[in-house]
Design a protein around this motif. Structure first.
Motif, PDB file in Angstrom:
ATOM      1  N   ILE A   1       0.799  -1.135  -0.087  1.00 22.79           N
ATOM      2  CA  ILE A   1       0.061  -0.032  -0.007  1.00 22.79           C
ATOM      3  C   ILE A   1       0.980   1.180   0.109  1.00 22.79           C
ATOM      4  CG2 ILE A   1      -1.888   1.222   1.245  1.00 22.79           C
ATOM      5  CD1 ILE A   1      -2.589  -1.497   2.637  1.00 22.79           C
ATOM      6  N   LYS A   2       0.532   2.412  -0.836  1.00 27.07           N
ATOM      7  CA  LYS A   2       1.341   3.509  -1.100  1.00 27.07           C
ATOM      8  C   LYS A   2       0.549   4.439   0.159  1.00 27.07           C
ATOM      9  CE  LYS A   2       2.434   7.795  -3.687  1.00 27.07           C
ATOM     10  NZ  LYS A   2       2.627   8.139  -5.073  1.00 27.07           N
ATOM     11  N   LEU A   3       1.347   4.599   1.377  1.00 26.70           N
ATOM     12  CA  LEU A   3       0.562   5.571   2.596  1.00 26.70           C
ATOM     13  C   LEU A   3       0.756   6.936   2.059  1.00 26.70           C
ATOM     14  CD1 LEU A   3       1.872   3.373   5.391  1.00 26.70           C
ATOM     15  CD2 LEU A   3      -0.346   3.459   4.470  1.00 26.70           C
ATOM     16  N   TRP A   4       1.973   7.359   1.432  1.00 29.01           N
ATOM     17  CA  TRP A   4       2.127   8.589   1.301  1.00 29.01           C
ATOM     18  C   TRP A   4       3.411   8.667   0.268  1.00 29.01           C
ATOM     19  CZ3 TRP A   4      -0.171  12.589   3.749  1.00 29.01           C
ATOM     20  CH2 TRP A   4       0.392  13.970   3.533  1.00 29.01           C
ATOM     21  N   GLU A   5       3.658   9.903  -0.183  1.00 28.52           N
ATOM     22  CA  GLU A   5       4.685   9.875  -1.381  1.00 28.52           C
ATOM     23  C   GLU A   5       5.911   9.465  -0.814  1.00 28.52           C
ATOM     24  OE1 GLU A   5       5.522  10.418  -5.341  1.00 28.52           O
ATOM     25  OE2 GLU A   5       3.676  11.114  -4.243  1.00 28.52           O
ATOM     26  N   GLY A   6       6.525   8.424  -1.431  1.00 29.72           N
ATOM     27  CA  GLY A   6       7.545   8.048  -0.950  1.00 29.72           C
ATOM     28  C   GLY A   6       7.657   6.966   0.234  1.00 29.72           C
TER      29      GLY A   6
ATOM     30  N   ALA B   1       7.627  -2.598  -5.468  1.00 31.58           N
ATOM     31  CA  ALA B   1       6.755  -1.392  -4.979  1.00 31.58           C
ATOM     32  C   ALA B   1       7.790  -0.213  -4.762  1.00 31.58           C
ATOM     33  CB  ALA B   1       5.861  -1.704  -3.899  1.00 31.58           C
ATOM     34  N   ILE B   2       8.842  -0.537  -4.132  1.00 33.41           N
ATOM     35  CA  ILE B   2       9.887   0.404  -4.050  1.00 33.41           C
ATOM     36  C   ILE B   2      10.305   1.010  -5.209  1.00 33.41           C
ATOM     37  CG2 ILE B   2      12.384   0.603  -2.972  1.00 33.41           C
ATOM     38  CD1 ILE B   2      11.733  -1.528  -0.733  1.00 33.41           C
ATOM     39  N   VAL B   3      10.524   0.219  -6.144  1.00 35.14           N
ATOM     40  CA  VAL B   3      11.222   0.639  -7.517  1.00 35.14           C
ATOM     41  C   VAL B   3       9.995   1.469  -8.269  1.00 35.14           C
ATOM     42  CG1 VAL B   3      11.809  -0.017  -9.763  1.00 35.14           C
ATOM     43  CG2 VAL B   3      12.791  -1.270  -7.627  1.00 35.14           C
ATOM     44  N   ASP B   4       8.701   0.831  -8.063  1.00 35.41           N
ATOM     45  CA  ASP B   4       7.775   1.591  -8.817  1.00 35.41           C
ATOM     46  C   ASP B   4       7.413   3.079  -8.264  1.00 35.41           C
ATOM     47  OD1 ASP B   4       7.742  -0.579 -10.317  1.00 35.41           O
ATOM     48  OD2 ASP B   4       5.854  -1.619  -9.618  1.00 35.41           O
ATOM     49  N   GLN B   5       7.376   2.952  -7.067  1.00 34.11           N
ATOM     50  CA  GLN B   5       6.791   4.108  -6.331  1.00 34.11           C
ATOM     51  C   GLN B   5       8.070   5.060  -6.103  1.00 34.11           C
ATOM     52  OE1 GLN B   5       3.600   4.854  -5.899  1.00 34.11           O
ATOM     53  NE2 GLN B   5       2.981   2.811  -6.528  1.00 34.11           N
ATOM     54  N   ARG B   6       9.072   4.622  -6.194  1.00 34.82           N
ATOM     55  CA  ARG B   6      10.441   5.427  -5.825  1.00 34.82           C
ATOM     56  C   ARG B   6      10.349   5.720  -4.232  1.00 34.82           C
ATOM     57  NH1 ARG B   6      11.437   9.564 -10.892  1.00 34.82           N
ATOM     58  NH2 ARG B   6      11.338   8.103 -12.511  1.00 34.82           N
ATOM     59  N   ALA B   7      10.268   4.607  -3.643  1.00 30.23           N
ATOM     60  CA  ALA B   7       9.958   4.782  -2.035  1.00 30.23           C
ATOM     61  C   ALA B   7      11.269   4.890  -1.394  1.00 30.23           C
ATOM     62  CB  ALA B   7       8.935   3.806  -1.596  1.00 30.23           C
ATOM     63  N   ARG B   8      11.284   5.641  -0.362  1.00 27.12           N
ATOM     64  CA  ARG B   8      12.607   5.818   0.426  1.00 27.12           C
ATOM     65  C   ARG B   8      12.253   5.140   1.731  1.00 27.12           C
ATOM     66  NH1 ARG B   8      13.602  12.059   1.135  1.00 27.12           N
ATOM     67  NH2 ARG B   8      15.302  11.297   2.242  1.00 27.12           N
ATOM     68  N   TYR B   9      11.011   4.851   1.977  1.00 25.91           N
ATOM     69  CA  TYR B   9      10.695   4.325   3.328  1.00 25.91           C
ATOM     70  C   TYR B   9       9.728   3.151   3.042  1.00 25.91           C
ATOM     71  CZ  TYR B   9      12.786   8.401   5.222  1.00 25.91           C
ATOM     72  OH  TYR B   9      13.908   9.316   5.470  1.00 25.91           O
ATOM     73  N   ALA B  10       9.860   2.133   3.706  1.00 29.08           N
ATOM     74  CA  ALA B  10       9.113   0.802   3.521  1.00 29.08           C
ATOM     75  C   ALA B  10       8.726   0.276   4.933  1.00 29.08           C
ATOM     76  CB  ALA B  10       9.664  -0.248   2.833  1.00 29.08           C
ATOM     77  N   ILE B  11       7.482   0.157   5.105  1.00 27.14           N
ATOM     78  CA  ILE B  11       6.847  -0.306   6.488  1.00 27.14           C
ATOM     79  C   ILE B  11       6.450  -1.648   6.469  1.00 27.14           C
ATOM     80  CG2 ILE B  11       5.350   0.066   8.309  1.00 27.14           C
ATOM     81  CD1 ILE B  11       5.255   2.955   7.536  1.00 27.14           C
ATOM     82  N   LEU B  12       7.029  -2.587   7.231  1.00 23.10           N
ATOM     83  CA  LEU B  12       6.549  -4.180   7.474  1.00 23.10           C
ATOM     84  C   LEU B  12       5.665  -4.064   8.829  1.00 23.10           C
ATOM     85  CD1 LEU B  12       9.671  -6.240   6.386  1.00 23.10           C
ATOM     86  CD2 LEU B  12       7.453  -6.238   5.094  1.00 23.10           C
ATOM     87  N   ASP B  13       4.358  -4.061   8.698  1.00 20.80           N
ATOM     88  CA  ASP B  13       3.551  -4.081   9.799  1.00 20.80           C
ATOM     89  C   ASP B  13       3.239  -5.517  10.025  1.00 20.80           C
ATOM     90  OD1 ASP B  13       1.816  -2.768  11.778  1.00 20.80           O
ATOM     91  OD2 ASP B  13       0.302  -3.886  10.681  1.00 20.80           O
TER      92      ASP B  13
END
Length: 297
Positions: free
Chosen positions: A172-177, A202-214
């Motif tokens: 899930i995308k929670l916020w930009e990045g 998802a990190i690549v597609d969303q260019r995410a800097r933070y990933a949360i494992l809940d």
């Protein structure tokens, strides 16, 4: 050479092979009305007849080689594609393996009737041997169809299992990045691998800097699960994202400590909300409560 002479020529398998060639059209017409074909080809009977002809040709090839009891005979390749796929279709509609086996066995009767017509005296030794050969090849046909149907069923179950794993591990995308994977249920090696692959994509597609494992919804954590989590965190770092593990409940925290698992290098937070606040804060985004703003006014 007339039909009776042809029927008596050669060995029993060869006689049956010739029978399949001569009576191809008649056999196909009778089989097309059998439950196995009729239930699959519900729109066009002509398609059922053509499918039957392909099976008759395959059986003719098998009996010509004499390998009437060998499920690995090359001639059965067509049968595996044709009847095996049909049996798998029947299985998906709720038809049991026993019903499919009975439907395949029902093809023997019409073929035996036509074969006996080829002999002026059905009580002769040649007639008995030919009927026996036909019975054997039809029994082998039944085994081939059931083997193929079981294989198709196993492949279908595996594909459905993989699809369920992917559905059960949404990113899930929670916020930009910032992306998150809320895990619910037991984690095993297969699911952990899907989690890692989905998160990295998802990190690549969303260019995410933070990933949360809940892991709030994960009932237990053992050493294997913890190792998978550590590998996922390490993989995310290699992709340039910081990974945060949230939802570590008191019982799970005690288990991790008792197992001697070191999570010192992993950022952890009590809840998904706390993890999101941490990720936003690291990006310079301030989060404030709505009631605090209201009281200030």
């Amino acid at each position: 050479m007339d039909v009776p002479e042809q029927a008596a020529a050669g060995s029993a398998p060869q006689r049956v092979s010739g029978f399949f060639e001569r009576r191809r059209e008649q056999i196909a017409q009778r089989w097309a009305d059998a439950p196995l074909f009729r239930s699959v080809f519900t729109v066009s009977r002509d398609e059922a007849v053509e499918a039957c002809k392909a099976v008759v040709d395959a059986l003719s090839d098998v009996t010509a080689t004499g390998r009437i009891e060998d499920i690995g005979a090359p001639g059965f390749a067509t049968v595996r594609r044709q009847l095996g796929g049909m049996a798998a279709t029947r299985a998906r509609t709720g038809c049991t393996s026993a019903q499919i086996a009975d439907e395949v066995a029902a093809l023997r009767g019409p073929a035996v009737e036509l074969l006996r017509e080829e002999f002026p005296d059905p009580s002769t030794a040649d007639a008995h041997e030919s009927v026996l050969a036909l019975t054997l090849v039809m029994s082998t046909l039944r085994l081939v169809v059931m083997e193929t149907a079981l294989t198709e069923g196993a492949d279908l179950i595996e594909r459905q299992r993989q699809q369920l794993l992917e559905v059960a591990t949404p990113v899930i995308k929670l916020w930009e990045g910032t992306v998150a994977v809320p895990l619910i249920g037991t984690l095993d090696s297969a699911r952990s691998q899907v989690v890692m692959e989905s998160l990295l994509e998802a990190i690549v597609d969303q260019r995410a800097r933070y990933a949360i494992l809940d892991i709030t919804g994960v009932p237990t954590v053992d050493s294997l699960v913890a190792q998978h989590l550590m590998k996922t965190v390490a993989a995310a770092r290699l992709m340039g994202a910081e990974c945060i593990v949230s939802g570590i409940r008191p019982a799970i925290a005690q288990t991790i400590v008792q197992l001697g698992i070191d999570l010192g290098t992993v950022v952890t937070r009590a809840s998904l909300a706390d993890a999101l606040a941490y990720a936003l804060g690291r990006q310079g985004i301030e989060v404030s409560r709505a009631d605090a703003g209201a009281s200030a006014r």
